[in-house]
Design a protein around this motif. Structure first.
Motif, PDB file in Angstrom:
ATOM      1  N   ALA A 314       5.231  -2.163 -13.144  1.00 36.82           N
ATOM      2  CA  ALA A 314       4.508  -3.252 -12.240  1.00 36.82           C
ATOM      3  C   ALA A 314       4.589  -4.737 -12.812  1.00 36.82           C
ATOM      4  CB  ALA A 314       3.194  -2.908 -12.144  1.00 36.82           C
ATOM      5  N   GLN A 315       4.622  -5.909 -11.829  1.00 37.30           N
ATOM      6  CA  GLN A 315       4.653  -7.091 -12.337  1.00 37.30           C
ATOM      7  C   GLN A 315       3.687  -7.702 -11.580  1.00 37.30           C
ATOM      8  OE1 GLN A 315       8.671  -8.971 -11.974  1.00 37.30           O
ATOM      9  NE2 GLN A 315       9.556  -6.955 -12.681  1.00 37.30           N
ATOM     10  N   PHE A 316       2.881  -8.617 -12.474  1.00 35.55           N
ATOM     11  CA  PHE A 316       1.831  -9.404 -11.889  1.00 35.55           C
ATOM     12  C   PHE A 316       2.012 -10.642 -11.721  1.00 35.55           C
ATOM     13  CE2 PHE A 316       0.274  -5.751 -14.343  1.00 35.55           C
ATOM     14  CZ  PHE A 316      -0.492  -5.158 -13.559  1.00 35.55           C
ATOM     15  N   PRO A 317       1.502 -11.456 -10.630  1.00 36.30           N
ATOM     16  CA  PRO A 317       0.349 -10.778  -9.953  1.00 36.30           C
ATOM     17  C   PRO A 317       0.539 -10.440  -8.473  1.00 36.30           C
ATOM     18  CG  PRO A 317       0.640 -13.271  -9.579  1.00 36.30           C
ATOM     19  CD  PRO A 317       1.620 -12.774 -10.567  1.00 36.30           C
ATOM     20  N   ILE A 318       2.027 -10.199  -8.292  1.00 43.08           N
ATOM     21  CA  ILE A 318       2.341  -9.688  -7.031  1.00 43.08           C
ATOM     22  C   ILE A 318       1.856  -8.128  -6.665  1.00 43.08           C
ATOM     23  CG2 ILE A 318       4.809  -9.012  -7.631  1.00 43.08           C
ATOM     24  CD1 ILE A 318       5.334  -9.758  -4.639  1.00 43.08           C
ATOM     25  N   CYS A 319       1.738  -7.234  -7.755  1.00 48.45           N
ATOM     26  CA  CYS A 319       1.534  -5.893  -7.412  1.00 48.45           C
ATOM     27  C   CYS A 319      -0.041  -5.652  -7.325  1.00 48.45           C
ATOM     28  CB  CYS A 319       2.101  -4.939  -8.663  1.00 48.45           C
ATOM     29  SG  CYS A 319       3.812  -4.631  -8.694  1.00 48.45           S
ATOM     30  N   SER A 320      -0.823  -6.656  -8.000  1.00 47.72           N
ATOM     31  CA  SER A 320      -2.113  -6.265  -7.730  1.00 47.72           C
ATOM     32  C   SER A 320      -2.603  -7.134  -6.859  1.00 47.72           C
ATOM     33  CB  SER A 320      -3.042  -6.601  -9.035  1.00 47.72           C
ATOM     34  OG  SER A 320      -2.674  -8.322  -9.413  1.00 47.72           O
ATOM     35  N   GLU A 321      -1.837  -7.978  -6.072  1.00 48.62           N
ATOM     36  CA  GLU A 321      -2.455  -8.615  -4.936  1.00 48.62           C
ATOM     37  C   GLU A 321      -1.741  -8.308  -3.564  1.00 48.62           C
ATOM     38  OE1 GLU A 321      -1.768 -12.768  -6.131  1.00 48.62           O
ATOM     39  OE2 GLU A 321      -3.780 -12.794  -7.480  1.00 48.62           O
ATOM     40  N   VAL A 322      -0.489  -8.061  -3.419  1.00 49.18           N
ATOM     41  CA  VAL A 322       0.020  -7.858  -2.165  1.00 49.18           C
ATOM     42  C   VAL A 322       0.476  -6.321  -2.091  1.00 49.18           C
ATOM     43  CG1 VAL A 322       1.875  -8.275  -0.926  1.00 49.18           C
ATOM     44  CG2 VAL A 322       1.063 -10.078  -2.309  1.00 49.18           C
ATOM     45  N   GLU A 323      -0.206  -5.751  -0.955  1.00 50.77           N
ATOM     46  CA  GLU A 323       0.145  -4.291  -0.802  1.00 50.77           C
ATOM     47  C   GLU A 323       1.475  -4.287  -0.019  1.00 50.77           C
ATOM     48  OE1 GLU A 323      -3.126  -2.499   1.045  1.00 50.77           O
ATOM     49  OE2 GLU A 323      -2.129  -0.694   1.619  1.00 50.77           O
ATOM     50  N   PRO A 324       2.238  -3.208  -0.754  1.00 48.54           N
ATOM     51  CA  PRO A 324       3.658  -3.112  -0.318  1.00 48.54           C
ATOM     52  C   PRO A 324       3.682  -2.110   1.123  1.00 48.54           C
ATOM     53  CG  PRO A 324       3.336  -1.832  -2.306  1.00 48.54           C
ATOM     54  CD  PRO A 324       2.203  -2.520  -2.072  1.00 48.54           C
ATOM     55  N   THR A 325       4.433  -2.377   1.642  1.00 48.40           N
ATOM     56  CA  THR A 325       4.401  -1.523   2.980  1.00 48.40           C
ATOM     57  C   THR A 325       5.762  -0.561   2.801  1.00 48.40           C
ATOM     58  OG1 THR A 325       5.791  -3.290   3.994  1.00 48.40           O
ATOM     59  CG2 THR A 325       3.321  -3.247   4.492  1.00 48.40           C
ATOM     60  N   LEU A 326       5.737   0.321   3.767  1.00 48.86           N
ATOM     61  CA  LEU A 326       6.727   1.274   3.531  1.00 48.86           C
ATOM     62  C   LEU A 326       8.235   0.632   4.234  1.00 48.86           C
ATOM     63  CD1 LEU A 326       5.213   4.670   4.812  1.00 48.86           C
ATOM     64  CD2 LEU A 326       6.328   4.367   2.646  1.00 48.86           C
ATOM     65  N   GLU A 327       9.146   0.408   3.194  1.00 48.19           N
ATOM     66  CA  GLU A 327      10.273  -0.258   3.795  1.00 48.19           C
ATOM     67  C   GLU A 327      11.435   0.686   3.471  1.00 48.19           C
ATOM     68  OE1 GLU A 327      10.385  -3.135   4.840  1.00 48.19           O
ATOM     69  OE2 GLU A 327       8.372  -3.844   4.367  1.00 48.19           O
ATOM     70  N   PRO A 328      12.465   0.757   4.745  1.00 49.29           N
ATOM     71  CA  PRO A 328      13.510   1.656   4.504  1.00 49.29           C
ATOM     72  C   PRO A 328      14.523   1.302   3.063  1.00 49.29           C
ATOM     73  CG  PRO A 328      13.668   0.281   6.405  1.00 49.29           C
ATOM     74  CD  PRO A 328      12.686  -0.026   5.662  1.00 49.29           C
ATOM     75  N   MET A 329      15.038   2.118   2.693  1.00 48.56           N
ATOM     76  CA  MET A 329      15.986   2.022   1.636  1.00 48.56           C
ATOM     77  C   MET A 329      17.195   2.501   1.638  1.00 48.56           C
ATOM     78  SD  MET A 329      13.833   0.697  -0.937  1.00 48.56           S
ATOM     79  CE  MET A 329      15.066   0.728  -2.166  1.00 48.56           C
ATOM     80  N   ARG A 330      17.229   3.766   2.177  1.00 47.17           N
ATOM     81  CA  ARG A 330      18.730   4.248   2.733  1.00 47.17           C
ATOM     82  C   ARG A 330      18.415   5.227   3.657  1.00 47.17           C
ATOM     83  NH1 ARG A 330      21.378   6.795  -1.986  1.00 47.17           N
ATOM     84  NH2 ARG A 330      20.180   5.615  -3.544  1.00 47.17           N
ATOM     85  N   PRO A 331      19.175   5.842   4.280  1.00 49.13           N
ATOM     86  CA  PRO A 331      19.165   6.593   5.661  1.00 49.13           C
ATOM     87  C   PRO A 331      17.910   7.663   5.359  1.00 49.13           C
ATOM     88  CG  PRO A 331      21.262   6.634   5.466  1.00 49.13           C
ATOM     89  CD  PRO A 331      20.733   5.687   4.256  1.00 49.13           C
ATOM     90  N   GLY A 332      16.834   7.559   6.116  1.00 48.37           N
ATOM     91  CA  GLY A 332      15.882   8.545   6.024  1.00 48.37           C
ATOM     92  C   GLY A 332      14.993   8.274   4.733  1.00 48.37           C
ATOM     93  N   GLN A 333      15.153   7.481   4.006  1.00 45.47           N
ATOM     94  CA  GLN A 333      14.290   7.131   2.728  1.00 45.47           C
ATOM     95  C   GLN A 333      13.305   5.799   2.990  1.00 45.47           C
ATOM     96  OE1 GLN A 333      16.160   7.106  -1.212  1.00 45.47           O
ATOM     97  NE2 GLN A 333      14.334   7.611  -1.964  1.00 45.47           N
ATOM     98  N   VAL A 334      12.194   5.815   2.864  1.00 46.43           N
ATOM     99  CA  VAL A 334      11.161   4.756   2.874  1.00 46.43           C
ATOM    100  C   VAL A 334      10.512   4.722   1.671  1.00 46.43           C
ATOM    101  CG1 VAL A 334      11.150   4.570   5.535  1.00 46.43           C
ATOM    102  CG2 VAL A 334       9.366   6.055   4.365  1.00 46.43           C
ATOM    103  N   VAL A 335       9.912   3.671   1.188  1.00 43.47           N
ATOM    104  CA  VAL A 335       9.380   3.490  -0.079  1.00 43.47           C
ATOM    105  C   VAL A 335       8.548   2.172   0.089  1.00 43.47           C
ATOM    106  CG1 VAL A 335      11.269   2.487  -1.219  1.00 43.47           C
ATOM    107  CG2 VAL A 335       9.390   3.395  -2.541  1.00 43.47           C
ATOM    108  N   ALA A 336       7.242   2.589  -0.215  1.00 48.82           N
ATOM    109  CA  ALA A 336       6.264   1.315  -0.627  1.00 48.82           C
ATOM    110  C   ALA A 336       6.307   0.790  -1.818  1.00 48.82           C
ATOM    111  CB  ALA A 336       5.003   1.850   0.142  1.00 48.82           C
ATOM    112  N   CYS A 337       7.130  -0.220  -2.386  1.00 52.59           N
ATOM    113  CA  CYS A 337       7.007  -0.500  -3.774  1.00 52.59           C
ATOM    114  C   CYS A 337       7.834  -1.933  -3.693  1.00 52.59           C
ATOM    115  CB  CYS A 337       7.646   0.638  -4.681  1.00 52.59           C
ATOM    116  SG  CYS A 337       7.688  -0.160  -6.603  1.00 52.59           S
ATOM    117  N   HIS A 338       7.056  -2.897  -4.578  1.00 48.46           N
ATOM    118  CA  HIS A 338       7.923  -4.203  -4.686  1.00 48.46           C
ATOM    119  C   HIS A 338       9.064  -4.294  -5.557  1.00 48.46           C
ATOM    120  CE1 HIS A 338       4.571  -5.915  -2.421  1.00 48.46           C
ATOM    121  NE2 HIS A 338       3.850  -5.801  -3.191  1.00 48.46           N
ATOM    122  N   PHE A 339       9.028  -3.227  -6.520  1.00 55.98           N
ATOM    123  CA  PHE A 339       9.867  -3.234  -7.323  1.00 55.98           C
ATOM    124  C   PHE A 339      10.632  -1.610  -7.506  1.00 55.98           C
ATOM    125  CE2 PHE A 339       7.051  -6.557  -8.535  1.00 55.98           C
ATOM    126  CZ  PHE A 339       8.095  -7.492  -8.489  1.00 55.98           C
TER     127      PHE A 339
END
Lengths: 363, 329
Positions: A314-339
């Protein structure tokens, strides 16, 4: 044991098919009240907090997460055993979020559930025959005089002795009881079966039998499974795609093989790093990601990314303030993470083919 | 699953429902096996069956065996100041009372009143308790709040005071209250007792339903599309049978005492109807029992033994129905 996990699922074709079940923004809050006569709402348990999920016909979608992350609540919301607080549920393209009475009862034919505890899920006062035939009597799909034959056929199908029609649940072992549960769920030939940790209460040797039974039935009846578990090796064994849940939200979703080889969410990484690997050569290359602290309370979940208080990257403040959305990473894989994690963050070497297809459970 | 192979080979062809080599026992068969071993409860049960037989045949016994009507007055058994002078004897087995009536005949007639009132009132209390208790437990929310407060309220009322009040209010006119539904006499006493005992059953049922409601087999029934009524009737109620039978049996003796207390106070049952409570009250008036001990002893003993027997049977049922207790021997 016929195990092909992972990549037989749909590379890129997902969008083209209509999902059997489609969840959009589903939330389920349980009120916490205080007071005896006049109950005041003093808070909510955010059991499920905004879940988007598609389950495609014929697939097995695994759903993993720690105890209390909302997996079972989500299952019961899909089954319409709980009414969602917000969001919509579609079944075969039809909005079923607010179905009531007759229509809801009609819908129940198409979705059934297998429960976790084979001792609590069968009424101890009813015979096996009466338990399995209940769906027939409720929905009248089989004429009365055919019920018994039909039930005995089902019992045979799931590997029970049809002679035991008149026995009571307490006369069966855990594995046999779970077979009764499977027969009951199968009786109406549903399209979707929600399996809520169907093997976690069973011995490891029995787990394999039940998992294989479920697999065989899926082939025979073209079933769709939502398979919930907290044991990653079990989920890996059965699932085409796997969704990872943390504190009421889905944090990552990917085809099974991809997820196990390249977890992107630090939480998925931590879960995977905790799975014992039966191959010592491979295990030596595994990095342990050990989580600090406990799961935060779902009454007052953390701000921003819910995982940030325990997240090693985790890196602050972004992780504690902005809620990550599910973003596509590669075919079929989605992840909700800033890093997201780099590739092969958990297992380093020879991952391609060496990812062990370890029996039913590595436990 | 070794037994399955054996069972399969033994069973006759085509007979799917034939019992296999290992006979399955239903929960009730297991209960009976356990209850049978409890000699005390079994003995108490036999006593109750005999008592019931005596109560049912009381008119025949009175007419053909003793030749005394319960309200026949035998003036010659009283002395000059009206005190009974005949104790237990060949003619009057349990002696006579202050009016010269046969105490034996009145005691077995009293059993009719006691058992009838106790069983009827317990029956109503159980039905009411199951109905309201299971609704409160299963539906929850405001239904639960209303029913639970009603239970608390009823349990907090001073029972005897209210009973006397209700009995008095319902006995003013001959047609009784609730539009003639409840007449003075046995139906009035039954109604009063049921009114004050259903909360005990209701509370137990509610608690049990609360624990059963969250079992997965209830969810399974809902997932299959069963209606609330069907779930309550077919999945919840059968699991309540054990506690209901036990507490029902344990409430019967307290209802017998309740009826006796009301009769003792002269409420409800008309004086001509023999009742153990009223007989004891007659004996106690002016300390008559110091001269005629039999007037107190026989109805008193009947009351004590009946109450005891119901309690013993209730305990035996609880032990036999509760899988956690171990019956040895």
């Amino acid at each position: 044991m016929s195990v092909q996990v992972g990549e037989r699922a749909m590379p890129g074709t997902e969008e083209a098919r209509t999902p059997l079940v489609r969840l959009r923004g589903v939330k389920k809050y349980f009120p916490i009240t205080r007071g005896i006569i006049f109950q005041r709402r003093i808070g909510n348990v955010h059991a499920v907090d905004g879940v988007d999920l598609d389950i495609y016909p014929g697939e097995t979608l695994g759903l993993v997460g720690e105890t209390g992350c909302g997996k079972s609540t989500l299952a019961r919301v899909i089954m319409r055993l709980y009414d969602p607080t917000e969001g919509t549920i579609e079944f075969e393209g039809r909005d079923i979020t607010r179905l009531k009475g007759r229509e809801l009862r009609e819908l129940r034919r198409h979705m059934q559930m297998i429960f976790q505890d084979p001792f609590a899920s069968l009424n101890p006062r009813r015979t096996v025959g009466s338990i399995i035939s209940e769906p027939f009597r409720l929905h009248k799909t089989v004429p009365r005089d055919r019920i018994k034959a039909e039930v005995q056929q089902l019992m045979e199908l799931v590997g029970l002795n049809p002679e035991h029609y008149n026995r009571y649940p307490h006369e069966f072992s855990g594995g046999q009881r779970q077979r009764i549960g499977v027969a009951r769920a199968l009786a109406l030939r549903p399209k979707l079966i929600v399996c809520d940790e169907p093997v976690s209460a069973l011995d490891v040797s029995i787990q394999a039998q039940i998992l294989n039974l479920l697999e065989d039935l899926q082939e025979e009846f073209n079933l769709t499974y939502l398979f919930i578990a907290h044991d990653l090796s079990v989920v890996k064994h059965v699932s085409d795609r796997v969704a990872v849940m943390y504190l009421g939200k889905i944090v990552e979703m990917a085809p099974g093989g991809t997820l196990y080889r390249n977890p992107k969410h630090p939480y998925t990484g931590a879960l995977l790093s905790a799975v014992p690997i039966p191959d010592p050569r491979l295990a030596a290359h595994k990095k342990r990601i050990i989580l600090e602290g406990d799961v935060p309370s779902p009454i007052d979940p953390p701000s921003g990314c819910r995982f940030h208080p325990r997240c090693p990257s985790a890196q602050f403040p972004i992780c504690s303030e902005v809620e990550p959305t599910l973003e596509p990473m590669r075919p079929g894989q989605v992840v909700a993470c800033h890093f997201p994690l780099p590739d092969r963050a958990v297992i380093d070497e020879g991952a391609e083919e060496a990812t062990p297809s370890a029996g039913p459970s590595a436990g | 699953m070794a037994d399955e192979g054996i069972a399969g080979s033994v069973a006759a062809p085509g007979g799917g429902d034939r019992p296999s080599t290992i006979v399955g026992r239903s929960p009730w068969q297991i209960f009976w096996m356990r209850f049978r071993r409890d000699r005390v409860a079994l003995g108490a049960g036999v006593f109750l069956v005999l008592l019931a037989a005596l109560a049912i045949t009381a008119p025949l016994i009175a007419r053909d065996l003793v030749h005394h009507d319960p309200n026949a007055l035998f003036r010659d058994t009283l002395n000059e100041i009206g005190l009974p002078k005949v104790g237990p004897s060949a003619e009057f087995w349990f002696g006579v009372d202050t009016s010269g009536r046969d105490v034996f005949v009145r005691t077995i007639y009293g059993a009719r009143t006691s058992l009838l009132v106790a069983l009827l009132s317990t029956g109503f209390a159980v039905v009411l308790g199951i109905l309201l208790g299971s609704l409160a437990g299963y539906l929850g929310g405001w239904v639960d709040t209303v029913i639970s407060r009603a239970i608390d309220l009823t349990l907090s009322l001073p029972v005897l005071l209210f009973s006397i009040g209700i009995a008095a209010a319902c006995s003013i006119k001959a047609e009784g209250c609730l539009g003639g539904l409840i007449q003075p006499g046995i139906s009035l006493v039954t109604a009063i007792i049921a009114l004050f005992t259903w909360p005990y059953i209701g509370r137990i049922v509610r608690g049990q339903v609360l624990t059963i409601r969250n079992k997965e087999f209830i969810e399974a029934a809902r997932a299959m599309g069963a209606s609330t009524g069907r779930i309550l009737l077919r999945d919840v109620l059968p699991n309540l049978a054990a506690p209901i039978i036990v507490y029902g049996t344990l409430i019967i003796p307290s209802n017998i005492l309740f009826e006796a207390a009301l009769s003792f106070l002269g409420v409800g049952i008309p004086p001509t109807t023999p009742s153990w409570g009223r007989m004891i009250s007659d004996a106690a008036r002016g300390q008559l029992y110091t001269v005629a001990w039999w007037m107190l002893f026989f109805p008193g003993m009947a009351l004590v033994l009946t109450t005891l027997a119901f309690n013993l049977v209730g305990d035996g049922l609880r032990d036999a129905l509760d899988p956690r207790t171990q019956v040895t021997g």
